[in-house]
Design a protein around this motif. Structure first.
Motif, PDB file in Angstrom:
ATOM      1  N   THR A 197       1.630  -0.705  -0.077  1.00  0.00           N
ATOM      2  CA  THR A 197      -0.204  -0.127  -0.500  1.00  0.00           C
ATOM      3  C   THR A 197       0.792   0.937  -0.134  1.00  0.00           C
ATOM      4  O   THR A 197       2.134   1.387   0.526  1.00  0.00           O
ATOM      5  N   PRO A 198       0.130   2.630  -0.430  1.00  0.00           N
ATOM      6  CA  PRO A 198       1.205   3.747   0.088  1.00  0.00           C
ATOM      7  C   PRO A 198       2.098   3.613   1.091  1.00  0.00           C
ATOM      8  O   PRO A 198       2.707   4.155   1.265  1.00  0.00           O
ATOM      9  N   GLU A 199       1.348   2.752   1.888  1.00  0.00           N
ATOM     10  CA  GLU A 199       1.894   2.967   3.696  1.00  0.00           C
ATOM     11  C   GLU A 199       3.422   2.992   3.409  1.00  0.00           C
ATOM     12  O   GLU A 199       3.577   3.321   4.406  1.00  0.00           O
ATOM     13  N   ASN A 200       3.228   1.755   3.057  1.00  0.00           N
ATOM     14  CA  ASN A 200       4.291   0.853   3.187  1.00  0.00           C
ATOM     15  C   ASN A 200       5.446   1.506   2.189  1.00  0.00           C
ATOM     16  O   ASN A 200       6.532   0.139   1.305  1.00  0.00           O
ATOM     17  N   ASP A 201       4.990   2.413   1.258  1.00  0.00           N
ATOM     18  CA  ASP A 201       5.120   2.354  -0.514  1.00  0.00           C
ATOM     19  C   ASP A 201       5.944   1.029  -1.173  1.00  0.00           C
ATOM     20  O   ASP A 201       6.655   0.781  -2.053  1.00  0.00           O
ATOM     21  N   ASN A 202       4.543   0.541  -0.711  1.00  0.00           N
ATOM     22  CA  ASN A 202       4.115  -0.475  -2.087  1.00  0.00           C
ATOM     23  C   ASN A 202       5.115  -1.474  -2.009  1.00  0.00           C
ATOM     24  O   ASN A 202       5.839  -2.201  -2.863  1.00  0.00           O
ATOM     25  N   LYS A 203       5.818  -1.630  -0.836  1.00  0.00           N
ATOM     26  CA  LYS A 203       6.736  -2.943  -0.972  1.00  0.00           C
ATOM     27  C   LYS A 203       7.200  -4.058   0.106  1.00  0.00           C
ATOM     28  O   LYS A 203       7.814  -4.339  -0.395  1.00  0.00           O
ATOM     29  N   GLY A 204       5.961  -4.006   0.230  1.00  0.00           N
ATOM     30  CA  GLY A 204       5.579  -4.964   0.842  1.00  0.00           C
ATOM     31  C   GLY A 204       5.050  -6.333   0.257  1.00  0.00           C
ATOM     32  O   GLY A 204       5.317  -6.539  -1.144  1.00  0.00           O
ATOM     33  N   GLY A 205       5.163  -7.651   1.024  1.00  0.00           N
ATOM     34  CA  GLY A 205       5.816  -9.034   0.383  1.00  0.00           C
ATOM     35  C   GLY A 205       4.643  -9.934  -0.297  1.00  0.00           C
ATOM     36  O   GLY A 205       3.821 -11.548  -0.371  1.00  0.00           O
ATOM     37  N   ASN A 206       2.972  -9.123   0.441  1.00  0.00           N
ATOM     38  CA  ASN A 206       1.893 -10.183   0.986  1.00  0.00           C
ATOM     39  C   ASN A 206       1.154  -9.630  -0.956  1.00  0.00           C
ATOM     40  O   ASN A 206      -0.397  -8.326  -0.738  1.00  0.00           O
ATOM     41  N   PHE A 207       1.106 -10.588  -1.285  1.00  0.00           N
ATOM     42  CA  PHE A 207       0.185  -9.753  -2.782  1.00  0.00           C
ATOM     43  C   PHE A 207      -0.691 -10.474  -3.019  1.00  0.00           C
ATOM     44  O   PHE A 207      -1.440 -10.206  -3.990  1.00  0.00           O
ATOM     45  N   GLN A 208      -1.242 -11.175  -1.423  1.00  0.00           N
ATOM     46  CA  GLN A 208      -2.747 -11.755  -1.678  1.00  0.00           C
ATOM     47  C   GLN A 208      -3.670 -10.373  -0.645  1.00  0.00           C
ATOM     48  O   GLN A 208      -4.497 -10.888  -0.825  1.00  0.00           O
ATOM     49  N   GLY A 209      -3.448 -10.048  -0.666  1.00  0.00           N
ATOM     50  CA  GLY A 209      -4.408  -9.050   0.200  1.00  0.00           C
ATOM     51  C   GLY A 209      -4.706  -9.310   1.840  1.00  0.00           C
ATOM     52  O   GLY A 209      -6.466  -9.133   1.965  1.00  0.00           O
ATOM     53  N   TRP A 210      -4.438 -10.561   1.908  1.00  0.00           N
ATOM     54  CA  TRP A 210      -5.004 -11.238   3.218  1.00  0.00           C
ATOM     55  C   TRP A 210      -4.267 -10.293   5.007  1.00  0.00           C
ATOM     56  O   TRP A 210      -3.278 -10.495   5.017  1.00  0.00           O
ATOM     57  N   MET A 211      -5.429  -9.941   5.448  1.00  0.00           N
ATOM     58  CA  MET A 211      -5.361  -9.121   6.328  1.00  0.00           C
ATOM     59  C   MET A 211      -5.864 -10.230   7.746  1.00  0.00           C
ATOM     60  O   MET A 211      -7.312 -10.029   7.711  1.00  0.00           O
ATOM     61  N   ASN A 212      -5.241 -10.648   8.363  1.00  0.00           N
ATOM     62  CA  ASN A 212      -6.144 -11.553   9.411  1.00  0.00           C
ATOM     63  C   ASN A 212      -5.220 -11.484  10.605  1.00  0.00           C
ATOM     64  O   ASN A 212      -4.342 -12.015  11.023  1.00  0.00           O
ATOM     65  N   GLU A 213      -5.930 -10.650  11.373  1.00  0.00           N
ATOM     66  CA  GLU A 213      -5.601 -10.006  12.556  1.00  0.00           C
ATOM     67  C   GLU A 213      -4.416 -11.625  13.671  1.00  0.00           C
ATOM     68  O   GLU A 213      -3.990 -11.305  14.196  1.00  0.00           O
ATOM     69  N   THR A 214      -5.000 -12.321  13.820  1.00  0.00           N
ATOM     70  CA  THR A 214      -5.115 -13.800  14.483  1.00  0.00           C
ATOM     71  C   THR A 214      -3.779 -14.277  14.095  1.00  0.00           C
ATOM     72  O   THR A 214      -2.402 -13.844  14.881  1.00  0.00           O
ATOM     73  N   ALA A 215      -3.636 -14.468  12.172  1.00  0.00           N
ATOM     74  CA  ALA A 215      -2.479 -14.710  11.668  1.00  0.00           C
ATOM     75  C   ALA A 215      -1.024 -13.620  11.930  1.00  0.00           C
ATOM     76  O   ALA A 215      -0.222 -14.153  12.225  1.00  0.00           O
TER      77      ALA A 215
END
Lengths: 327, 324, 568
Positions: free
Chosen positions: C413-431
């Motif tokens: 996302t723009p917040e992390n300068d698009n440098k993240g490696g989670n290309f599935q967009g999976w957001m799970n707080e527990t995980a």
């Protein structure tokens, strides 16, 4: 002739400048060097990217292209070449090796192709429709039809894989410039490693030249002036060499010059088939990295060679065919 | 009578083609005297050019040639190539129809003449060159020394034909074969070339065989004329006699198709020349001849003398006087 | 076939499995490499301290000792060199200092860092570089030092030649009679070269039919089930959407019920039989998740859940109904599922050809969305421009790569300068919580539980479909070399060349490399290639730990003993 040469040569420099400028623009538009740099050096800092932009003159805007071109040009001619984007390596040592490898392979193969191809073409044209003509013609067709990867595979299987099976050693190596671990220059080993790629390339060029020469010579042999020459009562040999070949060589020579000029570009397919580190592979790697500092000198070498050999082809054409000089 | 410089006896030429054997020349005999200008007339395919190319040994390998042709006493038919080559360009030379393509485009004019000289004379290059310039001068080339250094493409058609003539006469041949030398040229240039040939003949006493389909040209320059049809001589004789009283219906047809001031319209010969793979027996012209009889079908090709002319028409004598 | 290779290589780099100086895919990749913690602060608030005792005899190729300064230099280079490919792990460090002597290194961390064994796995020699804080210009033409059993003699586009390092102090001394180790680039001809005897050993990517191609009386082929695995991944989008070149796209997989129904509409056993059995007749369906069997593999999850009735019910409950074409539609729209693979990969194309009609029948409007490998792995995947993707990844022994690939804050996302490696967009707080904690859990068993719990969340959320663990293949000439099979299953591949035997007596061992490292710098992009690690780095750089053939970490001869880990 001198005037003609000078008149053509005067255009050499402007042509080179114009074409390199176009290539510069095309590369910048087509590969986006800054984006490639960022892709290859994902964590490069702003400062590093700015340095890269400055070193390569990758300024933005229409004027930036012109300013950038001259910045690049100045760096190029003063031998202050920017380093490769991957690993920040000097470009020339690698490019020089690739160039030498390609020239060696390309020139030897062209030489064989031109020599043997033309000889076969002459033999065929002198007896049109007869057995040897049919032989030359049909083998040329086969040679053209067989793709390099097929001939390479067959040669590698026979001379390396099976030879190794039968005799315990490979007669010709399948890859590289020298055996693994060899260091330094060794003509014999070098030739041995060139053998198979040269054969693969030569098959194609022999086929091309034999057909081209055959057509060209047949055309000449059917000319009126051949009858005039024979009517003089001179020997058949003189008729063939002095009158027929001299004319038949005109288009063939032009083709040969253009072919040799293209040698610098390397042979992408054949070099791949034999792991031969020439200009073709250099380009492939540089292009897939989007390595602007490597691509530009490569392009300049190719353009320079093509332009110069075009000029040489023109001069040779004019030298061989007096009808051209006035034009 | 002098010894003829060219003596052809019973010349046959045929070509192997996929469709069959084409009998291009079928028993031609002819003598040419020194200094004489003989016109050979006939339609295309009549065998006129082929006859002389066969004597020169310039026919392709598919041709088979029999009979005899002696040039200044030397046999040219059925002898080794080297023997023919030795005479070619020396005793007998030839010029061709299309001067634009008859000269090698990549060699200088002078060099092409020099090559002819050196082919048969053991002279230095310099000597050959100055001789070449003389020859170019002789055929009426202005500034021959400058022109000798130029290439064929810098010459007009007429000038190139002059060069061809200069080349042909370089070794002072006994016989010059001119194969339609003016056909491809403008009318004004034609006349100049004819003058050059006439000039050469007078100065060098060279016998000229002038092959053409144009009777008008023959009338101007030739001493004698030989009319050929379907590979045979149909009529021969002195030019004036033949033009005044043609004896063969074919000759008559040719003459009436000739444009002239006092004729309202031309009368072409109807029909087409016969198929030479299977030529008709007897008189080959009979299918197109309004006077043909059944006897013509079994007529031979022997020439019958009527006055100063000879003709193969068996009805020549009876038809004499019937209007052309 | 080469597309498989290429994709594998990339996926490996993608998940950070081959990063050398860096830990593998650490959770909080710093977006900027200029904000290094910097050495020497000596802050007392360290959460973890690791003390390394360097072996007394440990020395470089020029007989100078390996000291704490070299550790410091390694840290500085990884953190500060412009273009350093990863700072993961090093960014947790607050200081690297000499302890009691310059043979002791004290490393302080600002927080607990579990995958610390990945740190200092390739040591820089301080004296070999001009400035430890920027080594981007070094190693241009050769790798000019060594602290391992080999040293580099020459390097070019044609070959790299290693000679035994006579000043190497450890137990991994190069065997008698071996004078040279040579590696040559043989991307296209490796099999022919091996059969012709011009190379002794090759390590090709596995593909169907490779064992047949390698059949030769003098060639032995070894297959090991290593860290490569293939899976189907679903893209959930960011807030259910992604911006693509064609504009904003809604991602149907954002809906969990949709994902579950999709999963349950596929008969994985049938698929496996169709696609993988022809490659490996004894293979089994991978059920671990994005990881290979082992201590981090939870049991009883993933696998075949084919149940068409349940799937239909899920869809109906979620408000979908079948339209005139028999496709699930909501509000009259049947969502299109764009399935990307790299064009020309026959196995993946066959998978599409097999599954798409079946999925259509089940009511899913799946369409092929293929492009070439570059476009796939460098544009569509990182750009999240797909709904369904299929590719191979290479799992390193340490599961830290999961943190970067599956944590919520790693969605580009723009917040992390698009440098993240989670290309599935999976957001799970527990995980995410479990993954974050796993990075800070030093206890092996507890860490494994955390990892497993995160993977179980993936199963519950139906975000991927694991398919197959791929074999690794090595082949060598039995008449030329021997004793080469020891480390072929190692994540670091053939890292025991010192004990290979040269049978033919030419004094050299020749390895045909499938990919050629274009450059030698150990911290910049050069080091992202597996072949760089295998052919250059591990032959020359000493490190604190190395991986074993069965996927464990062991301390190397560089250290006297296991480093002392203290936590507050």
């Amino acid at each position: 002739m001198l005037r003609y040469t000078l008149r053509r040569a005067v255009w050499l420099l402007p042509t080179l400048l114009l074409v390199t400028f176009l290539v510069y623009v095309a590369l910048r538009l087509g590969t986006d060097p800054v984006a490639s740099y960022r892709r290859t050096n994902i964590r490069a800092s702003k400062k590093k990217i700015d340095q890269y932009i400055a070193a390569n003159g990758l300024y933005s805007g229409a004027f930036g292209y012109i300013r950038g071109y001259f910045k690049w040009l100045w760096g190029f001619v003063t031998l202050d070449w920017p380093r490769s984007i991957k690993g920040s390596r000097e470009v020339w040592p690698h490019l020089k090796d690739a160039l030498a490898n390609s020239l060696r392979l390309g020139l030897v193969a062209s030489f064989i192709g031109i020599l043997v191809g033309n000889a076969l073409g002459v033999l065929a044209a002198l007896r049109p429709g007869r057995l040897r003509d049919t032989l030359v013609n049909s083998s040329a067709l086969v040679g053209l039809a067989v793709p390099p990867f097929v001939s390479a595979l067959l040669l590698q299987l026979f001379f390396a894989v099976y030879w190794q099976k039968w005799f315990g050693y490979a007669l010709f190596p399948v890859s590289g410039v020298y055996p693994a671990g060899h260091q330094g220059f060794d003509l014999f080993l070098m030739l041995k490693h060139m053998a198979l790629p040269v054969v693969v390339v030569s098959i194609q060029s022999i086929a091309v030249y034999s057909r081209y020469m055959r057509a060209s010579l047949l055309d000449v042999l059917n000319s009126e002036y051949m009858r005039t020459a024979r009517a003089k009562g001179i020997s058949e040999r003189r008729v063939l060499v002095h009158h027929a070949l001299r004319n038949a060589l005109i288009p063939v020579t032009t083709l040969a010059f253009l072919d040799v000029g293209a040698v610098v570009g390397g042979l992408i397919i054949t070099e791949g088939l034999f792991e031969y580190p020439g200009m073709g592979r250099f380009f492939l790697v540089a292009y897939s990295n989007g390595d602007f500092p490597e691509l530009m000198p490569w392009m300049v070498l190719i353009i320079g060679s093509v332009v110069v050999f075009n000029l040489l082809a023109d001069i040779a054409y004019a030298k061989l065919d007096p009808r051209i000089r006035l034009g | 009578m002098m010894e003829p410089v060219l003596s052809i006896r019973d010349l046959h030429v045929s070509f192997a083609t996929p469709a069959g054997r084409v009998q291009a020349v079928r028993g031609v005999s002819l003598d040419v005297q020194p200094g004489e200008l003989v016109g050979i007339v006939g339609e295309s395919g009549s065998g006129k050019s082929v006859s002389f190319l066969s004597i020169m040994g310039l026919l392709p390998g598919t041709a088979s040639v029999t009979g005899s042709a002696k040039v200044a006493g030397t046999e040219m038919i059925g002898v080794p190539d080297s023997q023919v080559r030795a005479q070619r360009g020396k005793k007998i030379a030839m010029i061709f129809q299309d001067p634009l393509s008859a000269l090698n485009p990549v060699h200088r004019i002078g060099a092409q003449v020099v090559e002819m000289i050196q082919a048969h004379q053991n002279v230095s290059k310099e000597a050959a060159h100055s001789r070449a310039v003389e020859l170019l001068d002789l055929v009426g080339l202005p500034q021959p020394d400058v022109r000798a250094r130029q290439y064929p493409h810098e010459f007009s058609g007429g000038m190139r034909q002059r060069v061809m003539i200069a080349m042909a006469i370089a070794n002072d041949p006994d016989v010059l074969i001119a194969d339609e030398p003016t056909t491809a040229l403008d009318v004004t240039v034609q006349a100049q070339i004819l003058d050059v040939i006439e000039n050469v003949r007078r100065q060098l006493r060279t016998a000229v065989v002038f092959i053409t389909h144009d009777l008008g040209v023959v009338a101007r320059v030739a001493d004698r004329v030989e009319v050929m049809y379907a590979g045979n001589t149909s009529e021969r004789g002195l030019v004036n006699d033949i033009f005044a009283t043609p004896h063969h219906p074919y000759t008559r047809g040719l003459l009436s198709s000739l444009p002239s001031a006092n004729k309202e319209r031309l009368k072409p010969i109807v029909g087409a020349p016969p198929n030479m793979i299977a030529p008709p027996s007897g008189c080959a012209f009979r299918a197109r001849c309004e006077h043909a009889l059944e006897a013509c079908a079994s007529a031979g090709n022997e020439l019958v003398r009527i006055g100063s002319t000879e003709t193969s028409c068996i009805r020549a004598a009876e038809l004499q006087g019937s209007a052309p | 076939m080469r597309n498989i290779r290429k994709s594998t290589k990339f996926a490996g780099g993608l998940l950070g499995s081959v990063l050398l100086l860096a830990a593998c895919g650490g959770g909080s990749d710093s977006a900027s490499d200029t904000t290094a913690a910097g050495g020497g602060s000596g802050s007392g608030e360290s959460a973890m301290t690791i003390t390394y005792d360097i072996a007394d005899e440990a020395q470089w190729e020029d007989a100078t000792p390996i000291t704490a300064a070299d550790f410091q230099c390694t840290f500085d280079a990884a953190m500060n060199t412009p273009g350093s490919i990863s700072t993961s792990g090093y960014d947790k460090i607050t200081s690297v200092e000499a302890g009691d002597s310059d043979k002791q290194v004290v490393v302080k961390f600002k927080e607990l860092y579990a995958p610390y064994k990945n740190l200092f796995s390739g040591l820089l020699k301080k004296a070999a570089v001009a400035d430890c804080k920027d080594i981007s210009g070094d190693f241009g033409t050769t790798f000019n030092y060594s602290g391992a059993e080999w040293k580099m003699d020459s390097w070019s586009a044609d070959q790299v030649v290693f000679l035994p390092n006579e000043n190497y102090w450890g137990p991994r001394k190069v065997g008698e009679g071996v004078k040279k180790l040579v590696m040559v680039p043989r991307a296209e001809t490796q099999i022919t070269d091996l059969k012709a005897g011009s190379v002794d050993f090759i390590y090709p990517q596995f593909y169907a039919g490779i064992t047949d191609e390698l059949a030769d009386p003098n060639v032995k082929t070894v297959l090991n089930y290593g860290g490569d695995y293939e899976a189907l991944y679903m893209n959930l989008g960011v807030d259910g959407k992604n911006m693509t070149a064609d504009g904003e796209k809604t991602r149907p997989f954002a809906d969990k019920a949709f994902r579950e129904a999709f999963y349950k509409s596929i008969d994985l056993d049938a698929l496996f039989k169709q696609i993988y059995i022809p490659i490996a007749s004894d293979g089994t369906l991978l059920t671990c998740g994005p990881i290979i069997p082992g201590m981090y593999c939870p049991e009883g999850i993933f696998g075949n859940k084919y149940d068409q009735d349940a799937a239909d019910e899920l869809m109906e409950d979620a408000g979908y109904e079948k339209n005139g074409e028999g496709l699930w539609a909501k509000d009259g729209v049947a969502p299109k599922i764009e399935w990307v693979i790299n064009t020309g990969n026959i196995r993946r194309e066959s998978t599409q050809a097999f599954l798409i009609p079946l999925l259509k029948k089940a009511g899913f409007n799946v369409v092929a969305y293929n492009c070439d490998a570059d476009c796939y792995f460098q544009k569509r995947l990182p750009g999240m421009d797909y709904d369904l993707a299929m590719y191979i990844s290479t799992a390193p022994p340490d599961p830290a790569y999961l943190v970067g690939g599956f944590s919520s804050d790693q969605v580009p996302t723009p917040e992390n300068d698009n440098k993240g490696g989670n290309f599935q967009g999976w957001m799970n707080e527990t995980a995410t919580e479990a993954l974050k904690n796993s990075d800070r859990e030093i206890d092996e068993a507890k860490r494994a539980e955390l990892i497993k719990s995160a993977i179980v969340e993936m199963d519950k959320d139906y975000i991927l479909i694991p398919l197959f663990q791929f074999p690794k293949s090595g082949a060598y000439r039995t008449d030329r070399v021997d004793n080469v099979e020891g480390e072929l299953n190692n994540n670091a591949a053939f890292n025991d060349t010192y004990q290979w035997k040269d049978l033919d007596g030419d004094g050299q061992i020749v390895i045909g490399a499938e990919q050629w490292p274009g450059c030698l710098n150990p911290v910049t992009e050069c080091a992202s290639s597996s072949w760089y690690l295998w052919t250059v780095a591990q032959q020359l750089m000493p490190g604190a730990f190395r991986t074993t053939n069965d996927g464990k970490y062991v301390v190397t001869e560089l250290l006297k003993s296991d480093p002392k880990v203290e936590t507050d």
